[in-house]
Structures are given as structure tokens and as C-alpha cells.
Design an enzyme around this catalytic site. Structure first.
Site, PDB file in Angstrom:
ATOM      1  N   TRP A  75       0.844  -1.204   0.000  1.00 44.67           N
ATOM      2  CA  TRP A  75       0.000   0.000   0.000  1.00 44.67           C
ATOM      3  C   TRP A  75       0.872   1.244   0.000  1.00 44.67           C
ATOM      4  O   TRP A  75       1.716   1.349  -0.925  1.00 44.67           O
ATOM      5  CB  TRP A  75      -1.126  -0.085   1.031  1.00 44.67           C
ATOM      6  CG  TRP A  75      -0.832  -0.123   2.496  1.00 44.67           C
ATOM      7  CD1 TRP A  75      -1.079   0.869   3.400  1.00 44.67           C
ATOM      8  CD2 TRP A  75      -0.308  -1.229   3.262  1.00 44.67           C
ATOM      9  NE1 TRP A  75      -0.728   0.460   4.660  1.00 44.67           N
ATOM     10  CE2 TRP A  75      -0.259  -0.815   4.611  1.00 44.67           C
ATOM     11  CE3 TRP A  75       0.151  -2.509   2.944  1.00 44.67           C
ATOM     12  CZ2 TRP A  75       0.218  -1.628   5.641  1.00 44.67           C
ATOM     13  CZ3 TRP A  75       0.617  -3.322   3.961  1.00 44.67           C
ATOM     14  CH2 TRP A  75       0.650  -2.885   5.278  1.00 44.67           C
ATOM     15  N   ASP A  76       0.768   2.157   0.927  1.00 40.87           N
ATOM     16  CA  ASP A  76       1.452   3.465   0.824  1.00 40.87           C
ATOM     17  C   ASP A  76       2.876   3.329   0.272  1.00 40.87           C
ATOM     18  O   ASP A  76       3.685   2.566   0.820  1.00 40.87           O
ATOM     19  CB  ASP A  76       1.567   4.122   2.201  1.00 40.87           C
ATOM     20  CG  ASP A  76       0.236   4.431   2.839  1.00 40.87           C
ATOM     21  OD1 ASP A  76      -0.803   3.938   2.374  1.00 40.87           O
ATOM     22  OD2 ASP A  76       0.244   5.177   3.835  1.00 40.87           O
ATOM     23  N   SER A 164       3.823   5.014   7.393  1.00 41.62           N
ATOM     24  CA  SER A 164       4.380   5.794   6.279  1.00 41.62           C
ATOM     25  C   SER A 164       5.356   6.885   6.664  1.00 41.62           C
ATOM     26  O   SER A 164       5.411   7.331   7.803  1.00 41.62           O
ATOM     27  CB  SER A 164       3.257   6.426   5.472  1.00 41.62           C
ATOM     28  OG  SER A 164       2.675   5.434   4.708  1.00 41.62           O
ATOM     29  N   ASP A 246       3.254   9.937   9.307  1.00 33.74           N
ATOM     30  CA  ASP A 246       3.475  10.220   7.878  1.00 33.74           C
ATOM     31  C   ASP A 246       4.380  11.434   7.611  1.00 33.74           C
ATOM     32  O   ASP A 246       4.003  12.367   6.890  1.00 33.74           O
ATOM     33  CB  ASP A 246       2.134  10.381   7.131  1.00 33.74           C
ATOM     34  CG  ASP A 246       1.222   9.173   7.264  1.00 33.74           C
ATOM     35  OD1 ASP A 246       1.678   8.125   7.759  1.00 33.74           O
ATOM     36  OD2 ASP A 246       0.046   9.275   6.876  1.00 33.74           O
ATOM     37  N   GLU A 346      -3.999  12.779   5.809  1.00 35.21           N
ATOM     38  CA  GLU A 346      -2.931  11.788   5.838  1.00 35.21           C
ATOM     39  C   GLU A 346      -1.894  12.041   4.746  1.00 35.21           C
ATOM     40  O   GLU A 346      -2.177  12.628   3.712  1.00 35.21           O
ATOM     41  CB  GLU A 346      -3.523  10.394   5.620  1.00 35.21           C
ATOM     42  CG  GLU A 346      -4.707  10.113   6.522  1.00 35.21           C
ATOM     43  CD  GLU A 346      -4.924   8.644   6.717  1.00 35.21           C
ATOM     44  OE1 GLU A 346      -4.302   8.105   7.643  1.00 35.21           O
ATOM     45  OE2 GLU A 346      -5.684   8.033   5.952  1.00 35.21           O
TER      46      GLU A 346
HETATM   47  C1  FRU Z   1      -2.676   5.734   4.657  1.00 36.05           C
HETATM   48  C2  FRU Z   1      -2.283   5.298   6.034  1.00 36.05           C
HETATM   49  C3  FRU Z   1      -1.178   6.158   6.589  1.00 36.05           C
HETATM   50  C4  FRU Z   1      -0.488   5.252   7.566  1.00 36.05           C
HETATM   51  C5  FRU Z   1      -0.664   3.880   6.937  1.00 36.05           C
HETATM   52  C6  FRU Z   1      -0.925   2.803   7.913  1.00 36.05           C
HETATM   53  O1  FRU Z   1      -3.090   4.699   3.839  1.00 36.05           O
HETATM   54  O2  FRU Z   1      -3.394   5.302   6.889  1.00 36.05           O
HETATM   55  O3  FRU Z   1      -1.638   7.348   7.178  1.00 36.05           O
HETATM   56  O4  FRU Z   1       0.849   5.617   7.712  1.00 36.05           O
HETATM   57  O5  FRU Z   1      -1.737   3.975   6.035  1.00 36.05           O
HETATM   58  O6  FRU Z   1      -1.122   1.571   7.288  1.00 36.05           O
END
Ligand code: FRU
Length: 500
Positions: A75-76, A164, A246, A346
Site C-alpha cells: 500500500w502506501d 508511512s 506520515d 494523511e
Molecule cells: C494511509 C495510512 C497512513 C499510515 C498507513 C498505515 O493509507 O493510513 O496514514 O501511515 O496507512 O497503514
């Protein structure tokens, strides 16, 4: 004169810059955020997009490829950047960092198991010659086992994860990774016995490459940079589900020699105790569609906002480094607050273009306050400096690029999307705006309740044209606006030392 009958006008924002350390926080007001619903088509039929096409990400097909070949959920994601957010290739390789988790976990279980992983691929290959999945090789985890947990005095955590951040490349092959460490203290039933403890951390490593690939060393010593202070940024003890994470660092040409950081925070104060003010609401006192703060309503007057709207208190924080090694930082006041608008701003980033400063930050549909609705996507704010009276882009709403959504119907969840929703409503999240307006994101869930598929891999890259307060999807990019999957190109080449 109302611009949209039945809706308030947005708050005027001058874009005027202030000093980075000034005591001034711009507001994404309820009057601004109500422009989101104002531009949704109330007659859009089930499974149609109700939002303007020019602010909507093209629809991703359900047949997407998995970039990791079944190895990890992804993901991120971010790349190697310099202080200007350029994306650098290293010795002929493009490198990305992603949150990853074991594919044996359900995708929604990922957050408590997340680790930083990395991928690499050859730079300078024309996109049409790459495989459909983007052609990345998974390089494994970034940190040595156990390294990111070492900062916690209280080692009794049940889960300890890496969330993140961003990765900067410095002279030679030195990397500094800024990320969020989170410790969870849960019992066997999964209930918190102590609040989760998020901290912003930095760690230094090295990158190496040869003809066969890329590898990383170091990242053993962890430098804790920031924990919320309770005055500017809410602490875990003020709110056990506080958002603090983040980090993204950058330099500002207007303040040479300094390094700044934006991050996701919440407005300080005991949860529920802090009420939103007339300034947070942002209405013209004569606007017939205005609302008033809780406790200020009078019979026959405008309605009060919902009494629990103040559980949504997102902000974009700012900090500045106190030393060259970027191991010591202090907080500055937030640059943007979204009090009674959304709880989560975020993965904020600062994007500089044509002398303007843009904050881009992602928000979920589900984190908006009562009375506010808008799609999953990336939201943008433009000003003349790092700290400004930021103007929300696109008709004053803030929506820069949303997933196709129908605000006339319930959202459901990524694991149970609503039957009447557009199948793309959860198609993408964690959008990050790259040089030249390219936007990368990850796929969350595609389809409706009767037929959907979870993602856990990167979306097709899309492109937006950014001009002043307008951010418009470029439908001439790729195929009807959809580029290649997991396409995160470098726009610069790193200076590589002769002998690394
Ligand atoms: C965004 C998020 C970020 C965080 C991560 C946790 O998708 O919520 O803010 O760092 O995913 O999985």
C-alpha cells in the site's frame, strides 16, 4: 449571492504567506468542505459517479495485476527524493519504498503488521516496454529485524509496526528514512490495554547497486524525532485514537538552509472537550446556509453543527530541523486544520509549482465529520508559502482527485462496498503527487457488494494538470487517463560516488 443554491459559499482565502514559525494556521472550513456535496449530482443513478469528471480518477478495471507476484500486500508507497521532491534514480535503478505485509493476513489486518519494504526496477525503459505489473523486483524489508521497536521504553507491546514516511537521498549513497513507528498494546481479544503510541522516527542507511539489482544496509540506529506535545498536537493520552504520522521532509527556497517536515496530526486538547469555533466553520455571517457552533443556536436561527462533529480534528503539522543530521526537530504550529471537517489529513506533502506551494493530503470518505461528505482521494490547498492562508483547490472545495463515487448512496466498506456504489469508490487511496503532476496510489477494493476484489498493489498512474487553484485530470494521459500500473518514474539521476 449564493454560488450554489442550497449550499453556503466557500470561505475567502487570500493565499497570503506568513513566516514558517508564525502563529497562524489556515483552516479548511466547513463552508469550504460543503462545496464537495454542492458539486455532487443529486440525480446520479446507482453505480454512477456523482462527482465532476474533471476531478475524478478514471475507473480502474477489476482485472489489475499484482506487482509483487503474490509475495506481499503493498500500500502506501514513495520513492527516493531530494529536498525539492524530485525523484532520483540510483545507478540506473528506480527504487520505491512501500508499506508491506504478509499476504496470509487479511488486507484489513495489515495496519498492525506493516513493515517498510522496497522494490527496484531498471530506469529508462520506455513504459510500453515494461510488463503490465510495472516490472518491479521485491527487495525485501528495509530495516533489520527488531530495529524499529528499539525506541520504546515500554517493550510490552503486542504489535509494533512501521507506517508511512519518506526517504531522502543525500551526498553519495546515504539515505535517511523518516517514518512512523507505532507500538500497540493489545490483549488476546485485540482490545487496547494502553493506547497505541505513534512516534516520528529517522534512521540512516546506505544504498548499493550493481548490474543485478539494489540492496540496502544500515537503518539499525533509530532516532526518535517527534512525539505530540499536547499543546500544538494532540497526544495519545488526550485521544487514544490520535492520528500522528506520515513525515515528509522538504526544503523551501524562501528559507534556504532549513529543512522542514509536514506530517499528519490532530488538533491538541482532550478529545470531545475542544469545540469548533465560528472560524472553523468559516461562514459569512449573512449566508443563509450557514451553521453555528454547538451551544450558539437560537430559536428560528441557523442550525448548530452536530455535537460530535468535534471528534474530527485533523491537521497538517509542520516541524523544522535543528541540526544538519536531521536527528533533532521542533514543532511549529500546524499549517492547516480541518476541525469539524475531517479527522484524517494523511500523508501530507508540499508540492512546489510556479512559485506556489501546494499541500496535498489524502482523506477517506469515512473520516469526514457529520454534515460533510466527499470521496476517498487527495485534497489540495494552494498558497504563496509553506505557511499561508491556503485556498482549497477546485471551486474552493479542496478535492484535487477523488475516486469515482456516488454521494447519493452509502459508502459501505472496502470489505463490503455498498450495492449501489460506483465500483471504483474504494479503487484507490494514498495518492501521492509526483513531479509533472503524475499521481500514484494503491488499489484498495474494486467492485460492489455482489462482486469485488481487494487490491494490495499499486494503481495505474494518472496525471493532473495543476494551474493556480485548478487541479484537473489529464484524460489525454495513458489510455483515457489511465497510465501504466505501478509506474513511478525518476525525473532525476542521483550523483553516484566513484566507490560507494
Ligand atoms: C494511509 C495510512 C497512513 C499510515 C498507513 C498505515 O493509507 O493510513 O496514514 O501511515 O496507512 O497503514
Amino acid at each position: 449571492v449564493p454560488v450554489n443554491p442550497g449550499f453556503p459559499n466557500p470561505t475567502p482565502h487570500s493565499q497570503q504567506a506568513y513566516e514558517p514559525d508564525a502563529d497562524y494556521t489556515s483552516r479548511w472550513t466547513r463552508a469550504d468542505a460543503r462545496q464537495l456535496k454542492a458539486m455532487s449530482d443529486p440525480s446520479a443513478a446507482p453505480r454512477e459517479n456523482s462527482m465532476p469528471e474533471e476531478y475524478t480518477m478514471p475507473t480502474i478495471p477489476q482485472s489489475f495485476p499484482d506487482m509483487s507476484g503474490g509475495q506481499v500486500w503493498v500500500w502506501d508507497t514513495w520513492t527516493l527524493t531530494n529536498g525539492q521532491a524530485d525523484q532520483l534514480s540510483f545507478k540506473g535503478w528506480e527504487v520505491i519504498f512501500s508499506l508491506v505485509a504478509d499476504r496470509n493476513l487479511g488486507f484489513d489486518e495489515r495496519h498492525t503488521y506493516a513493515k517498510l519494504g522496497f522494490f527496484f526496477r531498471k530506469a529508462d525503459i520506455p513504459t510500453e516496454q515494461r510488463p503490465e505489473d510495472g516490472g518491479w523486483t521485491y527487495g525485501g524489508l528495509v530495516f533489520p529485524e527488531g530495529a524499529s521497536g528499539a525506541i520504546y521504553e515500554d517493550q510490552s507491546f503486542s504489535h509494533q509496526t512501521e507506517w508511512s514516511g519518506s526517504t531522502r537521498i543525500f551526498a553519495g549513497n546515504k539515505l535517511r528514512t523518516f517514518y512512523t513507528a507505532v507500538a500497540f498494546y493489545r490483549d488476546a481479544a485485540g482490545q487496547d490495554v494502553k493506547p497505541a503510541d505513534p512516534r516520528i522516527v529517522q534512521t540512516e542507511g546506505r544504498i548499493f547497486a550493481d548490474d543485478t539489482g539494489v540492496w540496502l544496509t544500515g537503518f539499525r540506529d533509530q532516532h526518535e524525532l517527534l512525539v505530540p506535545d499536547g499543546t500544538l498536537y494532540q497526544t495519545k493520552d488526550q485521544n487514544s485514537s490520535v492520528n500522528f504520522r506520515d513525515p515528509f521532509t522538504f526544503e523551501d527556497p524562501a528559507h534556504p538552509g532549513k529543512t522542514f517536515m509536514v506530517f499528519e496530526g490532530n488538533t491538541a486538547g482532550e478529545r470531545e472537550a475542544v469545540e469548533c469555533t465560528a472560524e472553523d466553520l468559516g461562514y459569512d455571517p449573512a449566508d443563509p446556509q450557514r451553521e453555528v457552533p454547538v451551544g450558539e443556536g437560537v430559536p428560528g436561527g441557523p442550525p448548530e453543527i452536530a455535537s460530535d462533529a468535534n471528534l474530527r480534528m485533523g491537521n497538517v503539522g509542520l516541524a523544522v530541523a535543528d541540526n544538519k543530521a536531521l536527528t533533532q526537530w521542533h514543532f511549529l504550529p500546524p499549517i492547516l486544520s480541518a476541525n469539524c471537517v475531517t479527522d484524517q489529513t494523511e500523508r501530507p506533502q508540499i508540492y512546489q509549482k510556479d512559485g506556489k506551494y501546494y499541500i496535498f493530503t489524502i482523506s477517506h470518505r469515512s473520516t469526514f465529520a457529520p454534515g460533510i461528505d466527499g470521496p476517498e482521494g487527495v485534497y489540495g490547498f494552494v498558497g504563496d508559502g509553506v505557511r499561508s492562508d491556503f485556498q482549497p483547490v477546485n471551486r474552493g472545495s479542496g478535492l484535487a482527485l477523488g475516486s469515482p463515487s456516488n454521494l447519493n448512496y452509502a459508502a459501505g466498506f472496502p470489505f463490503a462496498p455498498d450495492f449501489n456504489q460506483h465500483p471504483g469508490q474504494f479503487q484507490a487511496y494514498s495518492h501521492y503527487v509526483m513531479p509533472d503532476g503524475l499521481v500514484q496510489s494503491f488499489i484498495d477494493s474494486i467492485g460492489t457488494s455482489d462482486d469485488f476484489r481487494r487490491g494490495g498493489t499499486l494503481s495505474p498512474t494518472v496525471r493532473v494538470n495543476i494551474t493556480g487553484a485548478d487541479v484537473l485530470v489529464d484524460r489525454s494521459y495513458g489510455t483515457d487517463g489511465l497510465g501504466e500500473y505501478a509506474d513511478i518514474p525518476a525525473n532525476q539521476v542521483a550523483d553516484v560516488p566513484a566507490t560507494p
